[in-house]
Scaffold this motif. Structure first.
Motif, PDB file in Angstrom:
ATOM      1  N   TRP A 127       9.194 -15.791  31.285  1.00 59.40           N
ATOM      2  CA  TRP A 127       9.105 -15.955  32.756  1.00 59.40           C
ATOM      3  C   TRP A 127      10.343 -16.611  33.336  1.00 59.40           C
ATOM      4  O   TRP A 127      10.538 -16.604  34.532  1.00 59.40           O
ATOM      5  CB  TRP A 127       7.849 -16.750  33.139  1.00 59.40           C
ATOM      6  N   ASP A 128      11.200 -17.166  32.458  1.00 60.51           N
ATOM      7  CA  ASP A 128      12.422 -17.792  32.970  1.00 60.51           C
ATOM      8  C   ASP A 128      13.599 -16.822  33.035  1.00 60.51           C
ATOM      9  O   ASP A 128      14.703 -17.198  33.409  1.00 60.51           O
ATOM     10  CB  ASP A 128      12.774 -19.036  32.132  1.00 60.51           C
ATOM     11  N   PRO A 130      16.130 -14.133  34.541  1.00 60.88           N
ATOM     12  CA  PRO A 130      16.481 -13.687  35.893  1.00 60.88           C
ATOM     13  C   PRO A 130      15.759 -12.368  36.190  1.00 60.88           C
ATOM     14  O   PRO A 130      15.744 -11.463  35.344  1.00 60.88           O
ATOM     15  CB  PRO A 130      17.999 -13.487  35.809  1.00 60.88           C
ATOM     16  N   GLY A 131      15.146 -12.292  37.359  1.00 60.32           N
ATOM     17  CA  GLY A 131      14.351 -11.108  37.708  1.00 60.32           C
ATOM     18  C   GLY A 131      12.875 -11.437  37.862  1.00 60.32           C
ATOM     19  O   GLY A 131      12.127 -10.685  38.464  1.00 60.32           O
ATOM     20  N   VAL A 132      12.449 -12.596  37.317  1.00 59.88           N
ATOM     21  CA  VAL A 132      11.093 -13.074  37.588  1.00 59.88           C
ATOM     22  C   VAL A 132      11.223 -14.012  38.787  1.00 59.88           C
ATOM     23  O   VAL A 132      12.036 -14.938  38.751  1.00 59.88           O
ATOM     24  CB  VAL A 132      10.493 -13.853  36.396  1.00 59.88           C
ATOM     25  N   MET A 133      10.479 -13.729  39.838  1.00 57.61           N
ATOM     26  CA  MET A 133      10.619 -14.575  41.031  1.00 57.61           C
ATOM     27  C   MET A 133       9.333 -14.616  41.834  1.00 57.61           C
ATOM     28  O   MET A 133       8.423 -13.822  41.609  1.00 57.61           O
ATOM     29  CB  MET A 133      11.771 -14.055  41.900  1.00 57.61           C
ATOM     30  N   GLY A 134       9.273 -15.544  42.767  1.00 60.69           N
ATOM     31  CA  GLY A 134       8.138 -15.615  43.665  1.00 60.69           C
ATOM     32  C   GLY A 134       8.125 -14.384  44.562  1.00 60.69           C
ATOM     33  O   GLY A 134       9.181 -13.846  44.897  1.00 60.69           O
ATOM     34  N   ALA A 137      10.054 -14.965  47.570  1.00 63.90           N
ATOM     35  CA  ALA A 137      11.503 -14.841  47.389  1.00 63.90           C
ATOM     36  C   ALA A 137      11.922 -13.389  47.602  1.00 63.90           C
ATOM     37  O   ALA A 137      12.894 -13.094  48.298  1.00 63.90           O
ATOM     38  CB  ALA A 137      11.908 -15.321  46.000  1.00 63.90           C
ATOM     39  N   PRO A 149      15.859  -7.313  45.685  1.00 60.76           N
ATOM     40  CA  PRO A 149      16.036  -8.203  44.528  1.00 60.76           C
ATOM     41  C   PRO A 149      16.036  -7.409  43.228  1.00 60.76           C
ATOM     42  O   PRO A 149      16.421  -7.930  42.185  1.00 60.76           O
ATOM     43  CB  PRO A 149      14.821  -9.121  44.609  1.00 60.76           C
ATOM     44  N   GLY A 150      15.593  -6.157  43.269  1.00 62.96           N
ATOM     45  CA  GLY A 150      15.559  -5.284  42.105  1.00 62.96           C
ATOM     46  C   GLY A 150      15.122  -3.919  42.589  1.00 62.96           C
ATOM     47  O   GLY A 150      14.834  -3.738  43.772  1.00 62.96           O
ATOM     48  N   ASP A 243      12.538  -4.052  36.484  1.00 62.38           N
ATOM     49  CA  ASP A 243      13.639  -5.029  36.472  1.00 62.38           C
ATOM     50  C   ASP A 243      13.281  -6.298  37.240  1.00 62.38           C
ATOM     51  O   ASP A 243      14.065  -7.256  37.274  1.00 62.38           O
ATOM     52  CB  ASP A 243      14.947  -4.405  36.995  1.00 62.38           C
ATOM     53  N   THR A 244      12.105  -6.295  37.875  1.00 70.12           N
ATOM     54  CA  THR A 244      11.718  -7.455  38.681  1.00 70.12           C
ATOM     55  C   THR A 244      10.221  -7.690  38.558  1.00 70.12           C
ATOM     56  O   THR A 244       9.441  -6.739  38.610  1.00 70.12           O
ATOM     57  CB  THR A 244      12.078  -7.208  40.164  1.00 70.12           C
ATOM     58  N   LEU A 247       5.802 -12.849  41.390  1.00 71.14           N
ATOM     59  CA  LEU A 247       4.604 -13.658  41.180  1.00 71.14           C
ATOM     60  C   LEU A 247       3.935 -13.951  42.518  1.00 71.14           C
ATOM     61  O   LEU A 247       4.524 -14.586  43.388  1.00 71.14           O
ATOM     62  CB  LEU A 247       4.982 -14.976  40.501  1.00 71.14           C
TER      63      LEU A 247
END
Ligand SMILES: Cc1cc2nc3c(=O)[nH]c(=O)nc-3n(C[C@H](O)[C@H](O)[C@H](O)COP(=O)(O)OP(=O)(O)OC[C@H]3O[C@@H](n4cnc5c(N)ncnc54)[C@H](O)[C@@H]3O)c2cc1C
Ligand code: FES
Lengths: 369, 105
Positions: A127-128, A130-134, A137, A149-150, A243-244, A247
């Motif tokens: 989950w850390d 890049p590409g995992v985000m709120g 966001a 974002p993706g 790629d994204t 959450l």
């Protein structure tokens, strides 16, 4: 330097602006602070049409509702200080603020905390990356920054935030590989869900994400079906090429400032987490501090605006700007409209949780005597 | 990855372009946009490395709350790139750990 005002409001979202307008209408001096460089809080990202009744702005896009409120505030003489962070709340009704890298003090007779909410995180292997985000966001990126974002998105959570943001990502030209929901049913409003299903977006009910994989950034997501107790069922894993990962697993009230002010709190998972106790007119356990909007329990923009007005009326009354009788009349009208908003299966649960907060406040008050 | 056309927001308005440098590579940005937007548009997703395991991190909240997007900008470490706007000639460096003052300048 030190600023002096009758009412200081933290947050220029729907709750904060509505409260400001109500106090200004009664002739009070109001300063509103927001760390964003635009007013409107969450509203300025909402390009979809809202629900509710006519006087709650149904059918109007959130972004427009925010602009209307802002214009009314400015016309009524409310001072709105943007790009200004409130970093602390101190005894003696003092706020510490930072603007342009300098700190200042604000002294106020009454303070309203309308700081809104933050997104909850969700931890799983990868989950850390890049590409995992709120989801918020991703929404900020496409609607405000106008950058995707993706290109291939997986959304975790089928509440209104997950559904609305997924649809807005489609509108921005991304593809949505699916929506994953732990419950056996979609959590948000059917109208939002139907728009996605008409576009062929699959919804994975009773599923969760178990891993994000990729070399330096998200390249795929592994999801699985869940059994009782949300435990993933072995052998049901599927790998999706995305790629994204957005959450959208809920919001939690931003209670840093209420904590610093040592307000009495209650933990209510239904309303997002810890919530400052308050009376039916939004006054917290500190008689000079009020709360309204998402910080007083996660609901909607429509309820945030009404709670803001209610807080505005109570502050105006406490400051002697309106008579007790007039305040009662105004509050009565607002409470009637709030009642109309807290109906239906979603609304009922919120109304009961709100009543629990007020009962908690009364119990707290009884103990002080 | 820019959203050029949008059914509700309309076409992306024309903007003046500025040039910024990211780890020595020159990229074009739209005047007034946040650094994170310019980087995302250029396909850059890893903004910093974590202090202990040196793992890449990128945009997470996009509203200045989480600090996952921190980079060294014009020699100043820990700048939140999702809420800091680009300027012509800005020098941006991927930040490793807590960053050092004066890097990238
Ligand atoms: C994707 C999405 C879709 C939604 N759709 C709908 C919908 O269709 N209908 C509906 O009614 N509602 C909708 N909502 C919910 C609605 O947006 C929120 O309930 C509402 O904005 C809450 O208002 P608020 O004023 O309490 O907080 P916010 O709007 O969150 O405003 C709080 C403000 O306070 C500022 N702030 C916080 N702390 C500080 C500080 N220390 N210093 C300075 N400033 C600070 C923040 O920057 C922010 O601007 C949606 C929300 C999301 C995320
Ligand atoms: S992405 Fe969270 S602070 Fe920038």
């Amino acid at each position: 330097m030190t600023y002096q005002t009758q009412v200081a409001i933290i947050g220029a979202g729907p709750a904060g602006l509505s409260a400001a307008l109500e106090v200004a209408k009664q002739g009070g001096k109001v300063m509103v602070f927001d760390e964003n460089d635009r007013a409107g809080g969450q509203l300025f990202k909402q390009i979809h049409k809202f629900f509710g009744s006519g006087h709650h702005g149904a059918g109007v896009r959130g972004i427009r509702l925010g602009q209307q409120l802002l214009e009314q505030c400015i016309q009524s003489g409310v001072e709105i200080c943007l790009s200004t962070v409130v970093f602390g709340i101190f005894p003696g009704n003092e706020l510490g603020i930072v603007k342009d890298g300098r700190s200042h003090t604000v002294k106020a007779d009454k303070i309203l905390i309308a700081a809104g909410a933050g997104e909850k995180p969700l931890a799983f292997p990868g989950w850390d990356l890049p590409g995992v985000m709120g989801a918020g966001a991703a929404q900020t990126m496409v609607n405000i920054n106008r950058v995707r974002p993706g290109n291939r998105i997986l959304t975790i959570g089928s509440g209104n935030v997950g559904l609305v943001v997924s649809y807005q990502l489609l509108q921005a030209g991304a593809s949505v590989a699916g929506i994953v929901e732990g419950l056996p049913k979609i959590n948000g409003y059917a109208v939002h869900a139907n728009k996605l299903m008409r576009q062929g977006v699959p919804v994975y009910l009773s599923h969760t994400v178990i891993e994000a994989r990729g070399d330096g950034q998200v390249e795929e997501a592994v999801i699985a079906e869940v059994g009782p107790g949300f435990v993933p069922i072995e052998g049901t894993e599927q790998t999706l090429s995305v790629d994204t990962i957005c959450l959208a697993v809920g919001l939690t009230p931003s209670v840093e400032l209420p904590r610093m002010a040592e307000l009495a709190m209650v933990h209510l998972p239904k309303m997002g987490g810890y919530i400052p106790l308050h009376d039916s007119h939004m006054r917290s356990s500190n008689p000079d501090i009020y709360v309204a909007g998402d910080v007083a329990g996660i609901e909607e923009a429509s309820t945030a605006m009404e709670e803001g007005k209610l807080a505005g009326v109570s502050m105006a009354e406490a400051l002697g700007l309106v008579s007790a009788q007039r305040a009662r009349e105004l509050a009565g009208e607002i409470e009637e409209r709030i009642g109309e908003l807290r109906i239906g299966s979603h609304g009922d649960a919120r109304r009961m949780a709100k009543e629990e907060i007020v009962r908690g406040y009364e119990a707290w008050l009884a103990k002080q005597k | 990855m820019r959203v050029e056309k949008h059914p509700v927001l309309g076409d992306l308005p024309e903007a003046k372009l500025v040039t910024i440098t990211v780890d020595g590579r020159r990229i074009q940005a739209r005047e007034g946009e946040v650094i994170a937007a310019a980087l995302s548009a250029a396909g850059i997703r890893a903004f910093r490395k974590t202090p202990i395991h040196h793992k890449p991190r990128g945009l997470f909240c996009a509203i200045g709350r989480c600090t996952d997007c921190a980079m060294t900008v014009d020699g100043v470490p820990n700048v939140r790139t999702c809420v800091t706007r680009v300027r012509e000639g800005m020098e941006i460096e991927t930040q490793d750990g807590l960053g050092k003052w004066g890097e990238g300048k």
